[in-house]
Design a protein around this motif. Structure first.
Motif, PDB file in Angstrom:
ATOM      1  N   ASP A 174       5.056  16.396  -2.183  1.00 52.62           N
ATOM      2  CA  ASP A 174       5.554  15.019  -2.220  1.00 52.62           C
ATOM      3  C   ASP A 174       6.766  14.850  -3.130  1.00 52.62           C
ATOM      4  O   ASP A 174       7.356  13.768  -3.199  1.00 52.62           O
ATOM      5  CB  ASP A 174       4.452  14.066  -2.693  1.00 52.62           C
ATOM      6  CG  ASP A 174       3.315  13.938  -1.676  1.00 52.62           C
ATOM      7  OD1 ASP A 174       3.528  14.321  -0.514  1.00 52.62           O
ATOM      8  OD2 ASP A 174       2.232  13.461  -2.055  1.00 52.62           O
ATOM      9  N   ILE A 175       7.133  15.918  -3.841  1.00 54.35           N
ATOM     10  CA  ILE A 175       8.258  15.848  -4.775  1.00 54.35           C
ATOM     11  C   ILE A 175       9.527  16.287  -4.050  1.00 54.35           C
ATOM     12  O   ILE A 175       9.631  17.417  -3.579  1.00 54.35           O
ATOM     13  CB  ILE A 175       8.014  16.744  -5.998  1.00 54.35           C
ATOM     14  CG1 ILE A 175       6.705  16.342  -6.690  1.00 54.35           C
ATOM     15  CG2 ILE A 175       9.174  16.664  -6.969  1.00 54.35           C
ATOM     16  CD1 ILE A 175       6.286  17.288  -7.802  1.00 54.35           C
TER      17      ILE A 175
ATOM     18  N   ASN B 137       9.966   0.625  -5.585  1.00 47.92           N
ATOM     19  CA  ASN B 137      10.033  -0.255  -4.427  1.00 47.92           C
ATOM     20  C   ASN B 137       8.686  -0.215  -3.714  1.00 47.92           C
ATOM     21  O   ASN B 137       8.069   0.853  -3.597  1.00 47.92           O
ATOM     22  CB  ASN B 137      11.141   0.179  -3.461  1.00 47.92           C
ATOM     23  CG  ASN B 137      12.516  -0.135  -4.011  1.00 47.92           C
ATOM     24  OD1 ASN B 137      12.765  -1.224  -4.495  1.00 47.92           O
ATOM     25  ND2 ASN B 137      13.411   0.835  -3.943  1.00 47.92           N
ATOM     26  N   TYR B 138       8.255  -1.379  -3.249  1.00 44.32           N
ATOM     27  CA  TYR B 138       6.930  -1.500  -2.638  1.00 44.32           C
ATOM     28  C   TYR B 138       7.035  -1.886  -1.170  1.00 44.32           C
ATOM     29  O   TYR B 138       7.840  -2.737  -0.796  1.00 44.32           O
ATOM     30  CB  TYR B 138       6.117  -2.557  -3.380  1.00 44.32           C
ATOM     31  CG  TYR B 138       5.887  -2.260  -4.845  1.00 44.32           C
ATOM     32  CD1 TYR B 138       4.778  -1.530  -5.261  1.00 44.32           C
ATOM     33  CD2 TYR B 138       6.786  -2.711  -5.812  1.00 44.32           C
ATOM     34  CE1 TYR B 138       4.563  -1.255  -6.610  1.00 44.32           C
ATOM     35  CE2 TYR B 138       6.579  -2.438  -7.161  1.00 44.32           C
ATOM     36  CZ  TYR B 138       5.465  -1.715  -7.550  1.00 44.32           C
ATOM     37  OH  TYR B 138       5.269  -1.444  -8.880  1.00 44.32           O
TER      38      TYR B 138
ATOM     39  N   LEU C 272       9.869  10.134  -5.080  1.00 44.88           N
ATOM     40  CA  LEU C 272       8.441  10.209  -4.757  1.00 44.88           C
ATOM     41  C   LEU C 272       8.089   9.030  -3.860  1.00 44.88           C
ATOM     42  O   LEU C 272       8.558   7.915  -4.066  1.00 44.88           O
ATOM     43  CB  LEU C 272       7.577  10.139  -6.019  1.00 44.88           C
ATOM     44  CG  LEU C 272       7.750  11.227  -7.073  1.00 44.88           C
ATOM     45  CD1 LEU C 272       6.846  10.930  -8.264  1.00 44.88           C
ATOM     46  CD2 LEU C 272       7.434  12.595  -6.502  1.00 44.88           C
ATOM     47  N   GLN C 273       7.247   9.286  -2.882  1.00 42.23           N
ATOM     48  CA  GLN C 273       6.727   8.226  -2.020  1.00 42.23           C
ATOM     49  C   GLN C 273       5.245   8.498  -1.818  1.00 42.23           C
ATOM     50  O   GLN C 273       4.855   9.607  -1.431  1.00 42.23           O
ATOM     51  CB  GLN C 273       7.457   8.189  -0.685  1.00 42.23           C
ATOM     52  CG  GLN C 273       7.140   6.964   0.164  1.00 42.23           C
ATOM     53  CD  GLN C 273       7.992   6.897   1.411  1.00 42.23           C
ATOM     54  OE1 GLN C 273       7.688   7.563   2.401  1.00 42.23           O
ATOM     55  NE2 GLN C 273       9.052   6.106   1.379  1.00 42.23           N
ATOM     56  N   SER C 274       4.427   7.497  -2.102  1.00 42.33           N
ATOM     57  CA  SER C 274       2.988   7.741  -2.076  1.00 42.33           C
ATOM     58  C   SER C 274       2.219   6.456  -1.776  1.00 42.33           C
ATOM     59  O   SER C 274       2.696   5.340  -2.050  1.00 42.33           O
ATOM     60  CB  SER C 274       2.543   8.301  -3.432  1.00 42.33           C
ATOM     61  OG  SER C 274       1.139   8.407  -3.517  1.00 42.33           O
ATOM     62  N   LYS C 275       1.015   6.628  -1.241  1.00 49.35           N
ATOM     63  CA  LYS C 275       0.112   5.501  -1.030  1.00 49.35           C
ATOM     64  C   LYS C 275      -0.744   5.259  -2.267  1.00 49.35           C
ATOM     65  O   LYS C 275      -1.464   4.255  -2.332  1.00 49.35           O
ATOM     66  CB  LYS C 275      -0.771   5.733   0.198  1.00 49.35           C
ATOM     67  CG  LYS C 275      -0.022   5.618   1.516  1.00 49.35           C
ATOM     68  CD  LYS C 275      -0.975   5.603   2.695  1.00 49.35           C
ATOM     69  CE  LYS C 275      -0.230   5.321   3.995  1.00 49.35           C
ATOM     70  NZ  LYS C 275      -1.141   5.212   5.157  1.00 49.35           N
TER      71      LYS C 275
ATOM     72  N   ASP D 242       0.821  -1.215   0.000  1.00 43.22           N
ATOM     73  CA  ASP D 242       0.000   0.000   0.000  1.00 43.22           C
ATOM     74  C   ASP D 242       0.858   1.271   0.000  1.00 43.22           C
ATOM     75  O   ASP D 242       0.349   2.367   0.191  1.00 43.22           O
ATOM     76  CB  ASP D 242      -0.951   0.012   1.195  1.00 43.22           C
ATOM     77  CG  ASP D 242      -0.215   0.010   2.534  1.00 43.22           C
ATOM     78  OD1 ASP D 242       1.038  -0.047   2.543  1.00 43.22           O
ATOM     79  OD2 ASP D 242      -0.895   0.047   3.583  1.00 43.22           O
ATOM     80  N   LEU D 243       2.170   1.107  -0.225  1.00 44.08           N
ATOM     81  CA  LEU D 243       3.064   2.262  -0.282  1.00 44.08           C
ATOM     82  C   LEU D 243       4.122   2.004  -1.354  1.00 44.08           C
ATOM     83  O   LEU D 243       4.682   0.909  -1.419  1.00 44.08           O
ATOM     84  CB  LEU D 243       3.743   2.490   1.072  1.00 44.08           C
ATOM     85  CG  LEU D 243       4.691   3.687   1.173  1.00 44.08           C
ATOM     86  CD1 LEU D 243       3.921   5.001   1.075  1.00 44.08           C
ATOM     87  CD2 LEU D 243       5.491   3.645   2.483  1.00 44.08           C
ATOM     88  N   ILE D 244       4.364   3.008  -2.190  1.00 44.88           N
ATOM     89  CA  ILE D 244       5.343   2.867  -3.263  1.00 44.88           C
ATOM     90  C   ILE D 244       6.384   3.973  -3.173  1.00 44.88           C
ATOM     91  O   ILE D 244       6.066   5.110  -2.795  1.00 44.88           O
ATOM     92  CB  ILE D 244       4.640   2.898  -4.642  1.00 44.88           C
ATOM     93  CG1 ILE D 244       5.641   2.600  -5.777  1.00 44.88           C
ATOM     94  CG2 ILE D 244       3.929   4.227  -4.868  1.00 44.88           C
ATOM     95  CD1 ILE D 244       4.980   2.422  -7.127  1.00 44.88           C
TER      96      ILE D 244
END
Length: 243
Positions: free
Chosen positions: A91-92, A159-160, A128-131, A49-51
């Protein structure tokens, strides 16, 4: 004569006491061996649920300021593109600029070598890291759109991760413990014995791999980050007294 009798009596008493200690030791040893150890397994499949994704862009020039100005312009273009794709500006994350001097190396006729300055290479990365896993996945796959804007850009594989891993671990521990206890009960039943108190419980490390993969487990635990779909497992070793 009396001394001899006393010596024999003492020796006999010592022998009897020794036998008592030996018998007690054997009894305790047998009692200690009257246990069974079983290992239970708990596993669960889930979707990340996070990338997390990173990209890199660079510029080359003989003039340091020129390369820096070009890189700064590229950064603006990339940020604008990301925002247009629905990525919040907050988020950037851009890294600091990395500056490297480039050289050309040549072999001389006399067997020696020489080097000539070939300019500066300035590079910077974006993270970037986001749900919103699907959105970032799509972005990483269509990065050619940035290249088409005239920017030398390379994209890393995403990466997950999973943010509720603690909950998954608790469920697996419960399942592994239940599995181990059921195994112990079956062994005791087949042996015509009764399962007694739990003496010891040992938990293994969590292993997270891609489903249906041949990834190796590691002593300290495995955590696969390249697969969106994951399978976690954990073992519990229980030792019971058998009556």
């Amino acid at each position: 004569m009396n001394k001899n009798i006393i010596a024999i009596a003492v020796a006999s008493a010592g022998f009897i006491i020794g036998l008592a200690f030996l018998g007690n030791a054997i009894k305790n040893r047998n009692k200690a061996d009257n246990t069974i150890s079983v290992t239970g397994l708990g596993s669960k499949k889930f979707t990340s649920d996070l990338i997390s994704w990173t990209g890199n862009f660079s510029r080359n020039s003989f003039e340091l300021k020129s390369a820096y100005d070009q890189l700064a312009e590229d950064r603006k273009v990339i940020e604008k593109y990301m925002v247009s794709q629905g990525i919040p500006k907050k988020d950037i994350v851009f890294s600091a600029v990395d500056i490297q001097k480039q050289f050309n190396y040549n072999n001389n006729a006399d067997g020696g070598s020489s080097q000539t300055f070939a300019g500066y290479q300035l590079s910077q990365s974006i993270a970037l890291q986001s749900k919103d896993v699907a959105k970032i996945e799509n972005l990483s796959r269509n990065i050619t759109e940035i290249i088409n804007l005239g920017i030398e850009f390379t994209s890393a594989a995403p990466n997950y991760f999973y943010t509720k891993l603690a909950d998954v671990k608790q469920e697996m521990i419960a399942d592994a413990t239940k599995d181990a206890k059921e195994r112990a009960e079956k062994i005791a039943e087949n042996a015509g014995a009764d399962l007694g108190d739990l003496k010891k419980a040992t938990m293994g490390v969590i292993q997270i791999t891609a489903p249906n993969s041949n990834e190796d487990y590691s002593y300290g635990g495995t955590y696969n980050t390249t697969s969106k779909e994951k399978e976690a497992s954990i073992t519990i070793k229980l030792e019971y007294v058998v009556d």
